[in-house]
Design a protein around this motif. Structure first.
Motif, short mmCIF file in Angstrom:
data_model
loop_
_atom_site.label_atom_id
_atom_site.label_comp_id
_atom_site.label_asym_id
_atom_site.label_seq_id
_atom_site.Cartn_x
_atom_site.Cartn_y
_atom_site.Cartn_z
N HIS A 139 0.77 -1.32 0.15
CA HIS A 139 0.03 0.10 0.13
C HIS A 139 0.82 1.31 -0.03
CE1 HIS A 139 -3.69 2.30 0.75
NE2 HIS A 139 -3.12 2.87 1.74
N GLU B 35 2.71 1.84 -3.40
CA GLU B 35 2.06 2.16 -4.34
C GLU B 35 1.63 3.60 -4.15
OE1 GLU B 35 -1.33 -0.31 -4.20
OE2 GLU B 35 -0.40 -1.74 -5.45
N LYS B 36 1.24 4.04 -3.04
CA LYS B 36 1.05 5.46 -2.56
C LYS B 36 2.16 6.59 -2.80
CE LYS B 36 -3.03 5.72 -0.56
NZ LYS B 36 -4.27 6.48 -0.85
N GLN C 197 5.20 5.43 -4.60
CA GLN C 197 5.67 5.25 -5.71
C GLN C 197 7.32 4.71 -5.54
OE1 GLN C 197 4.58 8.47 -8.55
NE2 GLN C 197 2.86 7.21 -9.00
#
Length: 178
Positions: free
Chosen positions: A19, A22-23, A25
């Motif tokens: 998580h 992804e947030k 990068q």
């Protein structure tokens, strides 16, 4: 940014690590990838091969989030992190997560009932030793995690992982930005 997540199996390290990656990068490193050759978790890599994979990742990525530990086979691994996050969760919730994951991976037939009528298997039996193992070299145990916390050069953040991913993410980012 270099963040490492540790905690017992079932505390959500991998889910939270992915998580955050992804947030933000950034690269997500799941330390299970260094240990196990495939998703069956039945055959592991020799330590020299683990070290090579670890070094390759460290050379390629300046920023990362790590789910898990390499301490048992690489005691100086990730010691340059910016933050060590120790995830905890109520053991009942933890085992509910673990049983669900085991059924998803191996089906209901991968479990049996123990002498108390609880669903278990070899992995779940190992997970029950989290609090009882005494040696810091016992991978994935409270003894190992306490040793890392005690000797950490980076700040430490202890979080209850029963909170939502977004709340955990915000708390971690607030601490990193201090």
């Amino acid at each position: 940014m270099k963040i490492q997540l540790i905690g017992a199996s079932g505390t959500g390290k991998s889910t939270l690590g992915l998580h955050i990656a992804e947030k933000e990068q950034i690269k997500w490193i799941d330390t299970d990838r260094y240990i196990w050759k495939d998703e069956t978790f039945s055959e592991n890599y020799p330590i020299d091969q683990r070290l090579k994979m670890y070094e390759n990742d460290r050379e390629k990525f300046d920023q990362f989030i790590v789910s898990g530990s390499v301490f048992a086979w690489n005691p100086t691994g990730f010691d340059d992190r910016d933050l060590l996050v120790f995830l905890t969760i109520d053991d009942k919730q933890r085992f509910q997560r673990l049983i669900k994951r085991e059924v998803e991976r191996g089906g209901q037939s991968s479990l049996w009932l123990d002498e108390h009528g609880n669903q278990t298997n070899d992995f779940l039996d190992w997970c029950k030793t989290y609090y009882t193992a005494k040696t810091p070299s016992d991978i994935g145990t409270l003894a190992e995690h306490n040793y890392q916390i005690t000797h950490s050069k980076s700040p430490i953040l202890k979080l209850d992982s029963s909170q939502s991913l977004d709340v955990l993410y915000q708390l971690i980012m607030q601490r990193v930005k201090r």
